[in-house]
Structures are given as structure tokens and as C-alpha cells.
Design a protein around this motif. Structure first.
Motif, PDB file in Angstrom:
ATOM      1  N   ASP A 119      37.963  15.752 114.514  1.00 27.07           N
ATOM      2  CA  ASP A 119      36.892  16.454 114.383  1.00 27.07           C
ATOM      3  C   ASP A 119      37.176  17.653 113.385  1.00 27.07           C
ATOM      4  N   GLY A 120      37.674  17.055 112.297  1.00 29.41           N
ATOM      5  CA  GLY A 120      37.598  17.889 111.046  1.00 29.41           C
ATOM      6  C   GLY A 120      38.805  18.803 111.070  1.00 29.41           C
ATOM      7  N   VAL A 121      39.809  19.108 112.142  1.00 28.08           N
ATOM      8  CA  VAL A 121      40.676  19.670 112.053  1.00 28.08           C
ATOM      9  C   VAL A 121      42.122  18.760 112.184  1.00 28.08           C
ATOM     10  N   ARG A 122      43.024  19.199 111.391  1.00 26.45           N
ATOM     11  CA  ARG A 122      44.244  18.608 111.185  1.00 26.45           C
ATOM     12  C   ARG A 122      44.915  18.347 112.403  1.00 26.45           C
ATOM     13  N   PHE A 123      45.133  17.147 112.792  1.00 24.38           N
ATOM     14  CA  PHE A 123      45.771  16.655 114.100  1.00 24.38           C
ATOM     15  C   PHE A 123      47.248  16.475 113.958  1.00 24.38           C
ATOM     16  N   GLY A 124      47.685  15.934 112.550  1.00 22.11           N
ATOM     17  CA  GLY A 124      49.104  15.583 112.467  1.00 22.11           C
ATOM     18  C   GLY A 124      49.281  14.945 111.041  1.00 22.11           C
ATOM     19  N   THR A 125      50.521  14.527 110.771  1.00 27.28           N
ATOM     20  CA  THR A 125      50.441  13.989 109.576  1.00 27.28           C
ATOM     21  C   THR A 125      51.644  12.706 109.974  1.00 27.28           C
ATOM     22  N   LEU A 126      51.203  11.265 109.398  1.00 27.36           N
ATOM     23  CA  LEU A 126      51.924   9.983 109.474  1.00 27.36           C
ATOM     24  C   LEU A 126      52.722   9.991 108.156  1.00 27.36           C
ATOM     25  N   LEU A 127      54.182  10.016 108.224  1.00 29.40           N
ATOM     26  CA  LEU A 127      54.736   9.763 107.054  1.00 29.40           C
ATOM     27  C   LEU A 127      55.521   8.178 107.147  1.00 29.40           C
ATOM     28  N   VAL A 128      55.389   7.528 106.271  1.00 27.10           N
ATOM     29  CA  VAL A 128      55.627   6.064 105.940  1.00 27.10           C
ATOM     30  C   VAL A 128      56.617   5.919 104.880  1.00 27.10           C
ATOM     31  N   SER A 129      57.940   5.349 105.329  1.00 28.74           N
ATOM     32  CA  SER A 129      59.028   5.275 104.040  1.00 28.74           C
ATOM     33  C   SER A 129      59.246   3.838 104.112  1.00 28.74           C
ATOM     34  N   LYS A 130      60.509   3.538 103.357  1.00 28.46           N
ATOM     35  CA  LYS A 130      61.005   2.182 103.590  1.00 28.46           C
ATOM     36  C   LYS A 130      61.696   2.090 104.806  1.00 28.46           C
TER      37      LYS A 130
ATOM     38  N   MET B 196      35.317  12.190 119.532  1.00 29.22           N
ATOM     39  CA  MET B 196      36.678  12.630 119.011  1.00 29.22           C
ATOM     40  C   MET B 196      36.781  11.770 117.772  1.00 29.22           C
ATOM     41  N   ALA B 197      36.205  11.810 116.791  1.00 26.14           N
ATOM     42  CA  ALA B 197      36.214  11.195 115.434  1.00 26.14           C
ATOM     43  C   ALA B 197      37.637  11.687 114.848  1.00 26.14           C
ATOM     44  N   HIS B 198      38.270  10.649 114.206  1.00 25.17           N
ATOM     45  CA  HIS B 198      39.533  11.093 113.562  1.00 25.17           C
ATOM     46  C   HIS B 198      39.152  10.507 112.121  1.00 25.17           C
ATOM     47  N   THR B 199      39.768  11.425 111.124  1.00 17.56           N
ATOM     48  CA  THR B 199      39.736  11.115 109.836  1.00 17.56           C
ATOM     49  C   THR B 199      41.110  11.024 109.098  1.00 17.56           C
ATOM     50  N   VAL B 200      41.315  10.069 108.242  1.00 11.68           N
ATOM     51  CA  VAL B 200      42.639   9.785 107.691  1.00 11.68           C
ATOM     52  C   VAL B 200      42.685   9.864 106.313  1.00 11.68           C
ATOM     53  N   THR B 201      43.436  10.639 105.676  1.00  9.14           N
ATOM     54  CA  THR B 201      43.568  10.760 104.192  1.00  9.14           C
ATOM     55  C   THR B 201      44.870  10.415 103.911  1.00  9.14           C
ATOM     56  N   PHE B 202      45.192  10.061 102.493  1.00  3.48           N
ATOM     57  CA  PHE B 202      46.585   9.930 101.956  1.00  3.48           C
ATOM     58  C   PHE B 202      46.733  10.183 100.643  1.00  3.48           C
ATOM     59  N   SER B 203      48.042  10.312 100.187  1.00  2.00           N
ATOM     60  CA  SER B 203      48.255  10.349  98.984  1.00  2.00           C
ATOM     61  C   SER B 203      49.569   9.398  98.554  1.00  2.00           C
ATOM     62  N   VAL B 204      49.543   8.739  97.416  1.00  2.00           N
ATOM     63  CA  VAL B 204      50.619   7.536  97.399  1.00  2.00           C
ATOM     64  C   VAL B 204      51.492   8.101  95.881  1.00  2.00           C
ATOM     65  N   PRO B 205      52.841   8.399  96.273  1.00  2.00           N
ATOM     66  CA  PRO B 205      53.605   8.763  94.802  1.00  2.00           C
ATOM     67  C   PRO B 205      53.371   7.659  93.889  1.00  2.00           C
ATOM     68  N   GLU B 206      53.691   8.083  92.634  1.00  2.00           N
ATOM     69  CA  GLU B 206      53.798   7.195  91.686  1.00  2.00           C
ATOM     70  C   GLU B 206      54.927   6.560  91.326  1.00  2.00           C
ATOM     71  N   ARG B 207      55.401   5.898  92.200  1.00  2.00           N
ATOM     72  CA  ARG B 207      56.859   5.255  92.167  1.00  2.00           C
ATOM     73  C   ARG B 207      56.756   4.063  93.101  1.00  2.00           C
ATOM     74  N   ALA B 208      57.889   3.144  93.075  1.00  3.72           N
ATOM     75  CA  ALA B 208      57.957   2.272  94.300  1.00  3.72           C
ATOM     76  C   ALA B 208      58.393   2.867  95.449  1.00  3.72           C
ATOM     77  N   LEU B 209      57.768   2.519  96.494  1.00  2.82           N
ATOM     78  CA  LEU B 209      58.377   3.140  97.900  1.00  2.82           C
ATOM     79  C   LEU B 209      59.707   3.015  98.267  1.00  2.82           C
ATOM     80  N   GLY B 210      60.518   4.097  98.532  1.00  2.00           N
ATOM     81  CA  GLY B 210      61.659   4.194  98.837  1.00  2.00           C
ATOM     82  C   GLY B 210      62.127   5.078  99.733  1.00  2.00           C
TER      83      GLY B 210
END
Length: 69
Positions: free
Chosen positions: A26-37, A1-15
Motif C-alpha cells: 500500500d505504498g509503504v515499505r514492507f521489507g527488503t528481499l536480498l538475493v545472493s549466490k 493490500m497491494a504489493h509493489t516490488v522494485t529492485f536494483s542489480v549490481p553491474e557485475r556477476a552475482l556473487g
């Protein structure tokens, strides 16, 4: 059960805009982690709802349940 994590960062200060971490298992989307201020949220794949933890609660859970590394 290998996990792959990718991310995109907005071009501004985190708010109010979240940083999204796409988590795949295993190559199938498991979920999305959203991080905010103000909080961290988990959105499982194929679900409408999100689960939110404020940073104080996240800290408490990690201290109580997280494994020391």
C-alpha cells in the motif's frame, strides 16, 4: 493490500553482492528481499535483524509450503 516490488542489480556477476528487492505494501515499505549466490534473506522494515535461508532450505520450504500455480 497491494504489493509493489522494485529492485536494483549490481553491474557485475552475482556473487557475494546481493540483489535487493524493495517490497512495499500500500505504498509503504514492507521489507527488503536480498538475493545472493549463497542464500536469500528477508529484512523487515524498521528491524535490525535479517532472516536467512540457504537455497537448499528455501527450495524445501517452497516445495512443502508454496502454493502450486
Amino acid at each position: 493490500m497491494a504489493h509493489t516490488v522494485t529492485f536494483s542489480v549490481p553491474e557485475r556477476a552475482l556473487g557475494r553482492e546481493d540483489i535487493e528487492f524493495v517490497v512495499k505494501r500500500d505504498g509503504v515499505r514492507f521489507g527488503t528481499l536480498l538475493v545472493s549466490k549463497g542464500a536469500v534473506e528477508w529484512r523487515p522494515t524498521n528491524k535490525v535483524y535479517r532472516r536467512r535461508l540457504r537455497w537448499e532450505r528455501f527450495d524445501q520450504l517452497m516445495r512443502e509450503s508454496g502454493r502450486k500455480v
